[in-house]
Design a protein around this motif. Structure first.
Motif, PDB file in Angstrom:
ATOM      1  N   LYS A  99       0.834  -1.207   0.000  1.00  0.00           N
ATOM      2  CA  LYS A  99       0.000   0.000   0.000  1.00  0.00           C
ATOM      3  C   LYS A  99       0.866   1.253   0.000  1.00  0.00           C
ATOM      4  CE  LYS A  99      -4.112   1.877   2.226  1.00  0.00           C
ATOM      5  NZ  LYS A  99      -5.136   1.591   3.243  1.00  0.00           N
ATOM      6  N   GLU A 100       1.891   1.279   0.815  1.00  0.00           N
ATOM      7  CA  GLU A 100       2.776   2.445   0.864  1.00  0.00           C
ATOM      8  C   GLU A 100       3.550   2.592  -0.447  1.00  0.00           C
ATOM      9  OE1 GLU A 100       4.435   5.925   2.053  1.00  0.00           O
ATOM     10  OE2 GLU A 100       2.710   4.880   2.909  1.00  0.00           O
ATOM     11  N   ALA A 101       4.026   1.493  -0.998  1.00  0.00           N
ATOM     12  CA  ALA A 101       4.743   1.549  -2.274  1.00  0.00           C
ATOM     13  C   ALA A 101       3.819   2.038  -3.387  1.00  0.00           C
ATOM     14  CB  ALA A 101       5.313   0.174  -2.616  1.00  0.00           C
ATOM     15  N   THR A 102       2.563   1.626  -3.357  1.00  0.00           N
ATOM     16  CA  THR A 102       1.598   2.086  -4.355  1.00  0.00           C
ATOM     17  C   THR A 102       1.359   3.582  -4.212  1.00  0.00           C
ATOM     18  OG1 THR A 102       0.577  -0.108  -4.375  1.00  0.00           O
ATOM     19  CG2 THR A 102      -0.697   1.702  -5.331  1.00  0.00           C
ATOM     20  N   ARG A 103       1.264   4.061  -2.998  1.00  0.00           N
ATOM     21  CA  ARG A 103       1.130   5.512  -2.784  1.00  0.00           C
ATOM     22  C   ARG A 103       2.328   6.269  -3.370  1.00  0.00           C
ATOM     23  NH1 ARG A 103      -0.605   4.498   2.992  1.00  0.00           N
ATOM     24  NH2 ARG A 103      -2.849   4.769   2.984  1.00  0.00           N
ATOM     25  N   LEU A 104       3.524   5.757  -3.119  1.00  0.00           N
ATOM     26  CA  LEU A 104       4.725   6.394  -3.655  1.00  0.00           C
ATOM     27  C   LEU A 104       4.725   6.373  -5.185  1.00  0.00           C
ATOM     28  CD1 LEU A 104       7.329   4.904  -1.154  1.00  0.00           C
ATOM     29  CD2 LEU A 104       6.503   7.276  -1.212  1.00  0.00           C
ATOM     30  N   MET A 105       4.305   5.260  -5.770  1.00  0.00           N
ATOM     31  CA  MET A 105       4.224   5.151  -7.217  1.00  0.00           C
ATOM     32  C   MET A 105       3.200   6.139  -7.772  1.00  0.00           C
ATOM     33  SD  MET A 105       3.030   1.935  -9.593  1.00  0.00           S
ATOM     34  CE  MET A 105       1.484   1.891  -8.697  1.00  0.00           C
ATOM     35  N   MET A 106       2.073   6.270  -7.108  1.00  0.00           N
ATOM     36  CA  MET A 106       1.039   7.195  -7.577  1.00  0.00           C
ATOM     37  C   MET A 106       1.546   8.638  -7.556  1.00  0.00           C
ATOM     38  SD  MET A 106      -2.255   5.253  -5.839  1.00  0.00           S
ATOM     39  CE  MET A 106      -3.186   6.736  -5.645  1.00  0.00           C
ATOM     40  N   LYS A 107       2.384   8.986  -6.579  1.00  0.00           N
ATOM     41  CA  LYS A 107       2.985  10.329  -6.547  1.00  0.00           C
ATOM     42  C   LYS A 107       3.873  10.541  -7.770  1.00  0.00           C
ATOM     43  CE  LYS A 107       3.006  11.088  -1.570  1.00  0.00           C
ATOM     44  NZ  LYS A 107       3.848  11.267  -0.380  1.00  0.00           N
ATOM     45  N   GLU A 108       4.625   9.510  -8.149  1.00  0.00           N
ATOM     46  CA  GLU A 108       5.465   9.608  -9.346  1.00  0.00           C
ATOM     47  C   GLU A 108       4.595   9.730 -10.591  1.00  0.00           C
ATOM     48  OE1 GLU A 108       8.867   9.899  -9.573  1.00  0.00           O
ATOM     49  OE2 GLU A 108       8.658  10.129  -7.402  1.00  0.00           O
ATOM     50  N   MET A 109       3.550   8.941 -10.675  1.00  0.00           N
ATOM     51  CA  MET A 109       2.673   8.961 -11.841  1.00  0.00           C
ATOM     52  C   MET A 109       1.949  10.300 -11.965  1.00  0.00           C
ATOM     53  SD  MET A 109       1.192   5.077 -11.668  1.00  0.00           S
ATOM     54  CE  MET A 109       0.460   5.034 -13.320  1.00  0.00           C
ATOM     55  N   ALA A 110       1.640  10.937 -10.866  1.00  0.00           N
ATOM     56  CA  ALA A 110       0.946  12.230 -10.888  1.00  0.00           C
ATOM     57  C   ALA A 110       1.800  13.313 -11.543  1.00  0.00           C
ATOM     58  CB  ALA A 110       0.559  12.641  -9.473  1.00  0.00           C
ATOM     59  N   LYS A 111       3.106  13.108 -11.627  1.00  0.00           N
ATOM     60  CA  LYS A 111       4.007  14.068 -12.255  1.00  0.00           C
ATOM     61  C   LYS A 111       4.046  13.944 -13.779  1.00  0.00           C
ATOM     62  CE  LYS A 111       7.142  13.732  -8.293  1.00  0.00           C
ATOM     63  NZ  LYS A 111       8.491  13.260  -7.884  1.00  0.00           N
ATOM     64  N   LEU A 112       3.444  12.882 -14.321  1.00  0.00           N
ATOM     65  CA  LEU A 112       3.462  12.659 -15.767  1.00  0.00           C
ATOM     66  C   LEU A 112       2.619  13.722 -16.471  1.00  0.00           C
ATOM     67  CD1 LEU A 112       3.092   8.777 -15.675  1.00  0.00           C
ATOM     68  CD2 LEU A 112       5.140  10.060 -16.321  1.00  0.00           C
ATOM     69  N   PRO A 113       2.920  14.019 -17.744  1.00  0.00           N
ATOM     70  CA  PRO A 113       2.187  15.062 -18.462  1.00  0.00           C
ATOM     71  C   PRO A 113       0.674  14.809 -18.514  1.00  0.00           C
ATOM     72  CG  PRO A 113       4.102  14.341 -19.711  1.00  0.00           C
ATOM     73  CD  PRO A 113       3.971  13.414 -18.546  1.00  0.00           C
ATOM     74  N   ASN A 114      -0.096  15.810 -18.172  1.00  0.00           N
ATOM     75  CA  ASN A 114      -1.571  15.754 -18.211  1.00  0.00           C
ATOM     76  C   ASN A 114      -2.137  14.570 -17.446  1.00  0.00           C
ATOM     77  OD1 ASN A 114      -1.778  18.089 -19.922  1.00  0.00           O
ATOM     78  ND2 ASN A 114      -1.063  16.787 -21.591  1.00  0.00           N
ATOM     79  N   ALA A 115      -1.497  14.199 -16.365  1.00  0.00           N
ATOM     80  CA  ALA A 115      -1.951  13.052 -15.573  1.00  0.00           C
ATOM     81  C   ALA A 115      -3.260  13.398 -14.862  1.00  0.00           C
ATOM     82  CB  ALA A 115      -0.885  12.656 -14.573  1.00  0.00           C
ATOM     83  N   LYS A 116      -4.316  12.676 -15.219  1.00  0.00           N
ATOM     84  CA  LYS A 116      -5.612  12.868 -14.586  1.00  0.00           C
ATOM     85  C   LYS A 116      -6.127  11.587 -13.942  1.00  0.00           C
ATOM     86  CE  LYS A 116      -7.015  16.549 -17.724  1.00  0.00           C
ATOM     87  NZ  LYS A 116      -6.129  16.538 -18.858  1.00  0.00           N
ATOM     88  N   LYS A 117      -5.752  10.444 -14.551  1.00  0.00           N
ATOM     89  CA  LYS A 117      -6.251   9.158 -14.074  1.00  0.00           C
ATOM     90  C   LYS A 117      -5.141   8.123 -14.036  1.00  0.00           C
ATOM     91  CE  LYS A 117      -9.771   9.004 -17.172  1.00  0.00           C
ATOM     92  NZ  LYS A 117     -10.859   8.346 -17.910  1.00  0.00           N
ATOM     93  N   ILE A 118      -5.206   7.277 -13.013  1.00  0.00           N
ATOM     94  CA  ILE A 118      -4.367   6.090 -12.931  1.00  0.00           C
ATOM     95  C   ILE A 118      -5.305   4.896 -13.037  1.00  0.00           C
ATOM     96  CG2 ILE A 118      -2.798   4.734 -11.489  1.00  0.00           C
ATOM     97  CD1 ILE A 118      -1.929   7.401 -10.206  1.00  0.00           C
ATOM     98  N   VAL A 119      -4.942   3.950 -13.877  1.00  0.00           N
ATOM     99  CA  VAL A 119      -5.782   2.788 -14.124  1.00  0.00           C
ATOM    100  C   VAL A 119      -4.972   1.529 -13.851  1.00  0.00           C
ATOM    101  CG1 VAL A 119      -7.247   1.606 -15.822  1.00  0.00           C
ATOM    102  CG2 VAL A 119      -6.925   4.095 -15.979  1.00  0.00           C
ATOM    103  N   VAL A 120      -5.628   0.557 -13.256  1.00  0.00           N
ATOM    104  CA  VAL A 120      -4.972  -0.736 -13.051  1.00  0.00           C
ATOM    105  C   VAL A 120      -5.974  -1.837 -13.355  1.00  0.00           C
ATOM    106  CG1 VAL A 120      -5.484  -0.822 -10.578  1.00  0.00           C
ATOM    107  CG2 VAL A 120      -3.574  -2.133 -11.467  1.00  0.00           C
ATOM    108  N   GLY A 121      -5.481  -2.885 -14.019  1.00  0.00           N
ATOM    109  CA  GLY A 121      -6.329  -4.031 -14.318  1.00  0.00           C
ATOM    110  C   GLY A 121      -5.901  -5.219 -13.480  1.00  0.00           C
ATOM    111  N   TYR A 122      -6.886  -5.975 -13.043  1.00  0.00           N
ATOM    112  CA  TYR A 122      -6.569  -7.195 -12.291  1.00  0.00           C
ATOM    113  C   TYR A 122      -7.724  -8.165 -12.411  1.00  0.00           C
ATOM    114  CZ  TYR A 122      -9.425  -5.143  -8.531  1.00  0.00           C
ATOM    115  OH  TYR A 122     -10.444  -4.586  -7.804  1.00  0.00           O
ATOM    116  N   HIS A 123      -7.432  -9.416 -12.144  1.00  0.00           N
ATOM    117  CA  HIS A 123      -8.445 -10.469 -12.208  1.00  0.00           C
ATOM    118  C   HIS A 123      -9.428 -10.267 -11.056  1.00  0.00           C
ATOM    119  CE1 HIS A 123     -10.265 -14.428 -12.344  1.00  0.00           C
ATOM    120  NE2 HIS A 123      -9.702 -14.594 -13.524  1.00  0.00           N
ATOM    121  N   PRO A 124     -10.730 -10.311 -11.329  1.00  0.00           N
ATOM    122  CA  PRO A 124     -11.725 -10.069 -10.279  1.00  0.00           C
ATOM    123  C   PRO A 124     -11.620 -10.991  -9.069  1.00  0.00           C
ATOM    124  CG  PRO A 124     -12.781 -10.145 -12.428  1.00  0.00           C
ATOM    125  CD  PRO A 124     -11.339 -10.545 -12.627  1.00  0.00           C
TER     126      PRO A 124
END
Length: 151
Positions: free
Chosen positions: A93-118
């Motif tokens: 969970k903490e690593a995902t939060r850190l990753m999301m902070k990095e992803m938020a810096k990407l150009p025009n970042a509005k959404k983060i999407v992840v796919g997984y098996h239900p």
């Protein structure tokens, strides 16, 4: 466990092999590729950003995301895994939060999407706890959940 000791570091010559030796639990193996395959993929798809998860200076996990927008006009998380010995401690969970902070810096970042098996209940629990929402999007056998960056 103190998650302040969690950090993510770009994959490099010093940490890639340790990352390849990590394993998920037996019941998770059907839902995720081995880290070695993800690492190889990142060497051919240069927009993928692979990171190693550290806890107290020890390699305990792997994550990877795409640095260009894809389906659903979002930046996609490709992998998140924590070694079976370190699961259930808040590290993912903490690593995902850190990753999301990095992803938020990407150009025009509005959404983060992840796919997984239900049926991957661990993934479902992680993503829902971080505010990812299921809006009914499906890609083959996977569901896609979305997190709006400004939420």
């Amino acid at each position: 466990m103190n998650t302040e000791n969690v950090k993510i570091v770009e994959l490099n010559a010093k940490n890639w092999y340790d990352c390849c030796e990590l394993e998920v639990s037996t019941e998770q193996k059907e839902y995720i590729e081995p880290n070695a395959i993800s690492i190889a993929q990142s060497k051919f798809e240069h927009t993928l950003k692979p990171y190693v998860i550290y806890f107290e200076e020890k390699v305990v996990g792997f994550l990877m995301y795409n640095s260009i927008p894809e389906e659903l006009d979002g930046y996609w998380v490709y992998r998140i895994m924590v070694d079976k010995e370190y699961q259930g401690k808040g590290i993912g969970k903490e690593a995902t939060r850190l990753m999301m902070k990095e992803m938020a810096k990407l150009p025009n970042a509005k959404k983060i999407v992840v796919g997984y098996h239900p049926e991957n209940l661990g993934a479902h629990s992680l993503y829902s706890s971080l505010g990812f929402m299921d809006q009914g999007d499906r890609f083959g056998k996977e569901m896609a959940v979305i997190k709006h960056i400004n939420d």
